[in-house]
Design a protein around this motif. Sequence first.
Motif, PDB file in Angstrom:
ATOM      1  N   THR A   1       0.858  -1.184   0.000  1.00 31.76           N
ATOM      2  CA  THR A   1       0.000   0.000   0.000  1.00 31.76           C
ATOM      3  C   THR A   1       0.901   1.242   0.000  1.00 31.76           C
ATOM      4  OG1 THR A   1      -0.216  -0.069   2.421  1.00 31.76           O
ATOM      5  CG2 THR A   1      -1.876  -1.256   1.112  1.00 31.76           C
ATOM      6  N   SER A   2       0.747   2.127   0.951  1.00 34.85           N
ATOM      7  CA  SER A   2       1.604   3.315   1.026  1.00 34.85           C
ATOM      8  C   SER A   2       1.340   4.052   2.325  1.00 34.85           C
ATOM      9  CB  SER A   2       1.328   4.265  -0.146  1.00 34.85           C
ATOM     10  OG  SER A   2       2.067   5.470  -0.011  1.00 34.85           O
ATOM     11  N   ILE A   3       2.387   4.632   2.897  1.00 31.18           N
ATOM     12  CA  ILE A   3       2.184   5.513   4.044  1.00 31.18           C
ATOM     13  C   ILE A   3       1.290   6.684   3.651  1.00 31.18           C
ATOM     14  CG2 ILE A   3       3.407   7.191   5.508  1.00 31.18           C
ATOM     15  CD1 ILE A   3       5.578   5.080   5.918  1.00 31.18           C
ATOM     16  N   ALA A   4       1.309   7.057   2.363  1.00 30.59           N
ATOM     17  CA  ALA A   4       0.416   8.121   1.878  1.00 30.59           C
ATOM     18  C   ALA A   4      -1.051   7.748   2.026  1.00 30.59           C
ATOM     19  CB  ALA A   4       0.722   8.436   0.412  1.00 30.59           C
ATOM     20  N   GLY A   5      -1.347   6.450   2.159  1.00 29.67           N
ATOM     21  CA  GLY A   5      -2.724   6.004   2.329  1.00 29.67           C
ATOM     22  C   GLY A   5      -3.281   6.244   3.717  1.00 29.67           C
ATOM     23  N   TYR A   6      -2.443   6.718   4.631  1.00 37.85           N
ATOM     24  CA  TYR A   6      -2.902   6.990   5.990  1.00 37.85           C
ATOM     25  C   TYR A   6      -3.322   8.431   6.185  1.00 37.85           C
ATOM     26  CZ  TYR A   6      -1.461   2.410   7.676  1.00 37.85           C
ATOM     27  OH  TYR A   6      -1.358   1.044   7.886  1.00 37.85           O
ATOM     28  N   MET A   7      -3.193   9.243   5.125  1.00 30.87           N
ATOM     29  CA  MET A   7      -3.527  10.664   5.267  1.00 30.87           C
ATOM     30  C   MET A   7      -3.823  11.245   3.884  1.00 30.87           C
ATOM     31  SD  MET A   7       0.432  11.524   6.107  1.00 30.87           S
ATOM     32  CE  MET A   7       0.523   9.937   6.954  1.00 30.87           C
ATOM     33  N   GLY A   8      -4.650  12.263   3.839  1.00 31.32           N
ATOM     34  CA  GLY A   8      -4.903  12.951   2.581  1.00 31.32           C
ATOM     35  C   GLY A   8      -3.811  13.960   2.310  1.00 31.32           C
ATOM     36  N   LEU A   9      -2.984  13.702   1.314  1.00 36.17           N
ATOM     37  CA  LEU A   9      -1.859  14.597   1.015  1.00 36.17           C
ATOM     38  C   LEU A   9      -2.207  15.547  -0.115  1.00 36.17           C
ATOM     39  CD1 LEU A   9       1.106  12.056   1.232  1.00 36.17           C
ATOM     40  CD2 LEU A   9       0.344  13.701   2.967  1.00 36.17           C
ATOM     41  N   PRO A  10      -1.883  16.818   0.011  1.00 34.79           N
ATOM     42  CA  PRO A  10      -2.211  17.779  -1.044  1.00 34.79           C
ATOM     43  C   PRO A  10      -1.523  17.415  -2.353  1.00 34.79           C
ATOM     44  CG  PRO A  10      -0.642  18.731   0.531  1.00 34.79           C
ATOM     45  CD  PRO A  10      -1.111  17.436   1.110  1.00 34.79           C
ATOM     46  N   TYR A  11      -2.304  17.469  -3.420  1.00 36.98           N
ATOM     47  CA  TYR A  11      -1.853  17.180  -4.787  1.00 36.98           C
ATOM     48  C   TYR A  11      -1.472  15.700  -4.983  1.00 36.98           C
ATOM     49  CZ  TYR A  11      -1.940  22.208  -4.773  1.00 36.98           C
ATOM     50  OH  TYR A  11      -2.355  23.516  -4.630  1.00 36.98           O
ATOM     51  N   ARG A  12      -1.789  14.887  -3.980  1.00 35.85           N
ATOM     52  CA  ARG A  12      -1.633  13.443  -4.118  1.00 35.85           C
ATOM     53  C   ARG A  12      -2.863  12.737  -3.550  1.00 35.85           C
ATOM     54  NH1 ARG A  12       3.784  10.444  -2.125  1.00 35.85           N
ATOM     55  NH2 ARG A  12       3.936  12.394  -0.960  1.00 35.85           N
ATOM     56  N   GLY A  13      -3.981  13.473  -3.538  1.00 30.14           N
ATOM     57  CA  GLY A  13      -5.187  12.975  -2.871  1.00 30.14           C
ATOM     58  C   GLY A  13      -5.745  11.709  -3.474  1.00 30.14           C
ATOM     59  N   ILE A  14      -5.723  11.600  -4.800  1.00 26.98           N
ATOM     60  CA  ILE A  14      -6.277  10.406  -5.440  1.00 26.98           C
ATOM     61  C   ILE A  14      -5.415   9.188  -5.129  1.00 26.98           C
ATOM     62  CG2 ILE A  14      -6.889   9.328  -7.646  1.00 26.98           C
ATOM     63  CD1 ILE A  14      -8.758  11.615  -6.653  1.00 26.98           C
ATOM     64  N   TYR A  15      -4.097   9.364  -5.173  1.00 25.69           N
ATOM     65  CA  TYR A  15      -3.191   8.262  -4.815  1.00 25.69           C
ATOM     66  C   TYR A  15      -3.432   7.839  -3.367  1.00 25.69           C
ATOM     67  CZ  TYR A  15       1.110   5.613  -4.124  1.00 25.69           C
ATOM     68  OH  TYR A  15       2.021   4.624  -3.831  1.00 25.69           O
ATOM     69  N   SER A  16      -3.491   8.817  -2.459  1.00 24.90           N
ATOM     70  CA  SER A  16      -3.743   8.513  -1.047  1.00 24.90           C
ATOM     71  C   SER A  16      -5.052   7.744  -0.887  1.00 24.90           C
ATOM     72  CB  SER A  16      -3.809   9.809  -0.225  1.00 24.90           C
ATOM     73  OG  SER A  16      -2.544  10.423  -0.118  1.00 24.90           O
ATOM     74  N   ALA A  17      -6.086   8.188  -1.587  1.00 25.57           N
ATOM     75  CA  ALA A  17      -7.405   7.558  -1.457  1.00 25.57           C
ATOM     76  C   ALA A  17      -7.396   6.123  -1.970  1.00 25.57           C
ATOM     77  CB  ALA A  17      -8.441   8.384  -2.211  1.00 25.57           C
ATOM     78  N   SER A  18      -6.706   5.881  -3.091  1.00 26.93           N
ATOM     79  CA  SER A  18      -6.697   4.525  -3.656  1.00 26.93           C
ATOM     80  C   SER A  18      -5.958   3.558  -2.738  1.00 26.93           C
ATOM     81  CB  SER A  18      -6.068   4.530  -5.051  1.00 26.93           C
ATOM     82  OG  SER A  18      -4.689   4.845  -5.012  1.00 26.93           O
ATOM     83  N   LYS A  19      -4.876   4.006  -2.114  1.00 32.24           N
ATOM     84  CA  LYS A  19      -4.121   3.152  -1.205  1.00 32.24           C
ATOM     85  C   LYS A  19      -4.858   2.962   0.122  1.00 32.24           C
ATOM     86  CE  LYS A  19      -0.518   2.163  -3.746  1.00 32.24           C
ATOM     87  NZ  LYS A  19      -0.186   0.764  -4.109  1.00 32.24           N
ATOM     88  N   ALA A  20      -5.538   4.005   0.594  1.00 32.58           N
ATOM     89  CA  ALA A  20      -6.343   3.882   1.806  1.00 32.58           C
ATOM     90  C   ALA A  20      -7.471   2.879   1.597  1.00 32.58           C
ATOM     91  CB  ALA A  20      -6.914   5.242   2.200  1.00 32.58           C
ATOM     92  N   ALA A  21      -8.091   2.924   0.420  1.00 28.27           N
ATOM     93  CA  ALA A  21      -9.178   1.985   0.111  1.00 28.27           C
ATOM     94  C   ALA A  21      -8.671   0.545   0.122  1.00 28.27           C
ATOM     95  CB  ALA A  21      -9.785   2.326  -1.248  1.00 28.27           C
ATOM     96  N   LEU A  22      -7.455   0.330  -0.393  1.00 24.60           N
ATOM     97  CA  LEU A  22      -6.903  -1.023  -0.382  1.00 24.60           C
ATOM     98  C   LEU A  22      -6.629  -1.491   1.048  1.00 24.60           C
ATOM     99  CD1 LEU A  22      -5.867  -3.479  -1.931  1.00 24.60           C
ATOM    100  CD2 LEU A  22      -3.646  -2.331  -2.140  1.00 24.60           C
ATOM    101  N   GLU A  23      -6.089  -0.609   1.876  1.00 19.10           N
ATOM    102  CA  GLU A  23      -5.835  -0.960   3.280  1.00 19.10           C
ATOM    103  C   GLU A  23      -7.111  -1.471   3.958  1.00 19.10           C
ATOM    104  OE1 GLU A  23      -3.293  -0.837   5.554  1.00 19.10           O
ATOM    105  OE2 GLU A  23      -1.661   0.085   4.416  1.00 19.10           O
TER     106      GLU A  23
END
Length: 268
Positions: A128-150
Amino acid sequence: MPTTVLITGGSSGIGKAIGDYLTEKGYQVFGTSRNPEKITNSVFTLLKMDVNNIDSINAAIAEVLKNVEKIDVVINNAGVGITGPIEETPETEIKKAFETNLYGPINVIKAVLPQMRKQGFGYILNITSIAGYMGLPYRGIYSASKAALEITIEAMRMETLQFGIKMTNIAPGDFATNIAASRYHAPILENSPYKNDYGNTLKMMNTHVDNGGNPLQMAKAVHKIIETENPRIHYKVGSSLQKISIVLKRILPDKVYERMLLRHYGLK
């Protein structure tokens, strides 16, 4: 000890590092790539697979089972990056990111579960990604897709424990791979209200990847996990700062954490 491993996205970056390391440790590794014929230096077998195509997934798994009797470990590593202001990110690109980062791993899992049930055993590891644990500016879609997988894996893990199948998530931070070159970047538009902030944030993100850790660190973490009888549900692999950011997200008030992120990215 598990002996047979299937890694999606095994031709470069983290997937290749994991495959190389596990091969060195004596595992029989099968990696996948959309274009395996273009890769001439792989030390493990590369099979053709597109995680967005169910027929392709089934064909690759069938090919593995022609060579071995069982698939002990599946590592869902294939994924895509995406950056940009969400307002200016095309819907088609948003869907592509979710198709690869969420639906792709789900479809690989669904395809391999009958075999693992038959075996009465299996490990499924999801990158997944550590980015999936938080909504990061300008990377929100990536964060959301990895959070959904978690979250999806948390549920599937409980559903499949009864079959002797163990699922876990491994969230990496920034590692020195080619993800920045291959991900979708929404263009920096001259007349965009996000032009300066997005441009500066994009440079920062690319620098973080360029200065990221050695993917061998991820490979060693994966090896340790698949040698563990009862793996945890979540693992994080990255710098101390990246892992602490998850803890802070949990304990700080929302707006305090948001201000911290804004300062980090120079947005306020």
